[in-house]
Design a protein around this motif. Structure first.
Motif, mmCIF file in Angstrom:
data_model
loop_
_atom_site.group_PDB
_atom_site.id
_atom_site.type_symbol
_atom_site.label_atom_id
_atom_site.label_comp_id
_atom_site.label_asym_id
_atom_site.label_seq_id
_atom_site.Cartn_x
_atom_site.Cartn_y
_atom_site.Cartn_z
ATOM 1 N N GLU A 74 -16.612 -1.879 -13.143
ATOM 2 C CA GLU A 74 -15.355 -1.233 -13.520
ATOM 3 C C GLU A 74 -14.494 -1.108 -12.278
ATOM 4 O O GLU A 74 -14.965 -1.333 -11.169
ATOM 5 C CB GLU A 74 -15.604 0.143 -14.157
ATOM 6 N N VAL A 75 -13.224 -0.768 -12.460
ATOM 7 C CA VAL A 75 -12.355 -0.585 -11.307
ATOM 8 C C VAL A 75 -12.044 0.895 -11.127
ATOM 9 O O VAL A 75 -11.927 1.641 -12.086
ATOM 10 C CB VAL A 75 -11.042 -1.392 -11.430
ATOM 11 N N LYS A 76 -11.954 1.291 -9.856
ATOM 12 C CA LYS A 76 -11.633 2.668 -9.513
ATOM 13 C C LYS A 76 -10.472 2.639 -8.537
ATOM 14 O O LYS A 76 -10.497 1.877 -7.568
ATOM 15 C CB LYS A 76 -12.854 3.311 -8.842
ATOM 16 N N VAL A 80 -5.352 3.622 0.040
ATOM 17 C CA VAL A 80 -5.541 3.186 1.419
ATOM 18 C C VAL A 80 -4.152 3.030 2.012
ATOM 19 O O VAL A 80 -3.356 2.224 1.516
ATOM 20 C CB VAL A 80 -6.308 1.840 1.496
ATOM 21 N N GLY A 81 -3.863 3.829 3.053
ATOM 22 C CA GLY A 81 -2.514 3.835 3.605
ATOM 23 C C GLY A 81 -1.587 4.408 2.555
ATOM 24 O O GLY A 81 -1.799 5.496 2.047
ATOM 25 N N GLY A 82 -0.565 3.664 2.185
ATOM 26 C CA GLY A 82 0.364 4.137 1.151
ATOM 27 C C GLY A 82 0.106 3.504 -0.191
ATOM 28 O O GLY A 82 0.707 3.876 -1.185
ATOM 29 N N ALA A 83 -0.795 2.507 -0.221
ATOM 30 C CA ALA A 83 -0.991 1.737 -1.448
ATOM 31 C C ALA A 83 -2.249 2.188 -2.190
ATOM 32 O O ALA A 83 -3.207 2.665 -1.596
ATOM 33 C CB ALA A 83 -1.112 0.263 -1.100
ATOM 34 N N THR A 84 -2.221 2.029 -3.503
ATOM 35 C CA THR A 84 -3.395 2.311 -4.320
ATOM 36 C C THR A 84 -3.975 0.978 -4.781
ATOM 37 O O THR A 84 -3.286 0.181 -5.424
ATOM 38 C CB THR A 84 -3.000 3.164 -5.549
ATOM 39 N N TYR A 85 -5.230 0.750 -4.453
ATOM 40 C CA TYR A 85 -5.893 -0.491 -4.836
ATOM 41 C C TYR A 85 -6.897 -0.206 -5.950
ATOM 42 O O TYR A 85 -7.552 0.834 -5.940
ATOM 43 C CB TYR A 85 -6.642 -1.092 -3.637
ATOM 44 N N GLN A 86 -6.995 -1.143 -6.871
ATOM 45 C CA GLN A 86 -8.027 -1.061 -7.909
ATOM 46 C C GLN A 86 -9.278 -1.722 -7.332
ATOM 47 O O GLN A 86 -9.343 -2.931 -7.225
ATOM 48 C CB GLN A 86 -7.576 -1.795 -9.175
ATOM 49 N N THR A 141 -12.472 -5.153 -19.048
ATOM 50 C CA THR A 141 -12.858 -4.375 -17.862
ATOM 51 C C THR A 141 -13.453 -5.295 -16.800
ATOM 52 O O THR A 141 -13.123 -5.174 -15.612
ATOM 53 C CB THR A 141 -13.892 -3.293 -18.255
ATOM 54 N N HIS A 142 -14.308 -6.222 -17.232
ATOM 55 C CA HIS A 142 -14.916 -7.170 -16.294
ATOM 56 C C HIS A 142 -13.862 -8.085 -15.673
ATOM 57 O O HIS A 142 -13.925 -8.394 -14.479
ATOM 58 C CB HIS A 142 -15.990 -7.995 -16.990
ATOM 59 N N LYS A 143 -12.896 -8.522 -16.508
ATOM 60 C CA LYS A 143 -11.835 -9.392 -16.010
ATOM 61 C C LYS A 143 -11.007 -8.686 -14.942
ATOM 62 O O LYS A 143 -10.655 -9.260 -13.915
ATOM 63 C CB LYS A 143 -10.919 -9.819 -17.171
ATOM 64 N N MET A 144 -10.713 -7.407 -15.214
ATOM 65 C CA MET A 144 -9.948 -6.595 -14.277
ATOM 66 C C MET A 144 -10.708 -6.475 -12.948
ATOM 67 O O MET A 144 -10.125 -6.619 -11.871
ATOM 68 C CB MET A 144 -9.733 -5.206 -14.876
ATOM 69 N N ALA A 145 -12.020 -6.209 -13.038
ATOM 70 C CA ALA A 145 -12.837 -6.088 -11.829
ATOM 71 C C ALA A 145 -12.886 -7.421 -11.079
ATOM 72 O O ALA A 145 -12.821 -7.453 -9.844
ATOM 73 C CB ALA A 145 -14.243 -5.630 -12.201
ATOM 74 N N GLU A 146 -13.002 -8.502 -11.832
ATOM 75 C CA GLU A 146 -13.082 -9.838 -11.232
ATOM 76 C C GLU A 146 -11.786 -10.185 -10.496
ATOM 77 O O GLU A 146 -11.811 -10.710 -9.386
ATOM 78 C CB GLU A 146 -13.349 -10.860 -12.343
ATOM 79 N N SER A 147 -10.638 -9.859 -11.123
ATOM 80 C CA SER A 147 -9.353 -10.210 -10.503
ATOM 81 C C SER A 147 -9.047 -9.349 -9.277
ATOM 82 O O SER A 147 -8.222 -9.719 -8.455
ATOM 83 C CB SER A 147 -8.221 -10.116 -11.524
ATOM 84 N N ASN A 148 -9.710 -8.188 -9.165
ATOM 85 C CA ASN A 148 -9.496 -7.327 -8.003
ATOM 86 C C ASN A 148 -10.638 -7.415 -6.994
ATOM 87 O O ASN A 148 -10.804 -6.518 -6.170
ATOM 88 C CB ASN A 148 -9.297 -5.874 -8.453
ATOM 89 N N PHE A 151 -10.366 -6.693 -3.197
ATOM 90 C CA PHE A 151 -10.322 -5.338 -2.638
ATOM 91 C C PHE A 151 -11.696 -4.684 -2.575
ATOM 92 O O PHE A 151 -11.804 -3.490 -2.306
ATOM 93 C CB PHE A 151 -9.374 -4.453 -3.452
ATOM 94 N N ALA A 152 -12.750 -5.460 -2.807
ATOM 95 C CA ALA A 152 -14.106 -4.904 -2.846
ATOM 96 C C ALA A 152 -14.492 -4.277 -1.511
ATOM 97 O O ALA A 152 -15.323 -3.372 -1.468
ATOM 98 C CB ALA A 152 -15.102 -5.981 -3.230
ATOM 99 N N HIS A 153 -13.884 -4.732 -0.400
ATOM 100 C CA HIS A 153 -14.247 -4.178 0.904
ATOM 101 C C HIS A 153 -13.736 -2.747 1.097
ATOM 102 O O HIS A 153 -14.101 -2.098 2.062
ATOM 103 C CB HIS A 153 -13.744 -5.093 2.030
#
Length: 156
Positions: A74-76, A80-86, A141-148, A151-153
């Motif tokens: 899932e994405v959370k 980070v800084g001023g941006a919100t990453y999924q 949900t999986h597609k969303m996680a895959e496309s993001n 940002f896994a780091h």
């Protein structure tokens, strides 16, 4: 650590199948504290599933449907800084199961024009067969996680 861990509630296994997952599902279906009605709805839905699939072990069907609908990722949102990453994260077993239960319940509730036990049975059957709304939601949900994945780091 900001807050204390929430204390986990002990759920007693349900009387008919002696399963904690079924008891949790009954509690999710329950509205306004009417547990006996919720139990009747879930057990009737199980009987409908049993008739439609000609399957002896209804628990096996239910667990397979849950496993099919359970999200692995899932994405959370992380700031980070001023941006919100999924940020994609793996889902723990218990959380995945409760998400799958919630999706099955919600998609059954949102259908119109049939009694709840019938709608619930249809949703369980379609999840068991690997189709239907809960499976589509899991795939999204999986597609969303895959496309993001980039940002896994940011996971911590």
């Amino acid at each position: 650590m900001r807050r204390r861990k929430a204390q986990e509630k002990v759920i007693l296994a349900d009387p008919k199948f002696n399963s904690k997952v079924v008891a949790k599902f009954v509690n999710m279906v329950m509205l306004k504290g009417k547990k006996s009605i919720a139990e009747r709805i879930v057990y009737d839905a199980f009987e409908i599933v049993q008739k439609n699939l000609n399957e002896q072990d209804i628990l096996k069907v239910f667990y397979k449907a849950l496993d099919n609908a359970r999200p692995r990722l899932e994405v959370k949102p992380r700031r980070v800084g001023g941006a919100t990453y999924q940020v994609p994260i793996e889902v723990r077993q218990e959380r995945g199961t409760s998400i799958a239960l919630r999706w099955i319940r919600d998609f059954a509730q949102n259908k119109k024009g049939k009694p709840m036990e019938q709608k619930l049975a249809e949703e369980i059957i379609s999840a068991y067969k690997g189709e239907g709304s809960a499976i589509k939601k899991r795939d999204d949900t999986h597609k969303m996680a895959e496309s993001n994945k980039a940002f896994a780091h940011f996971r911590w």
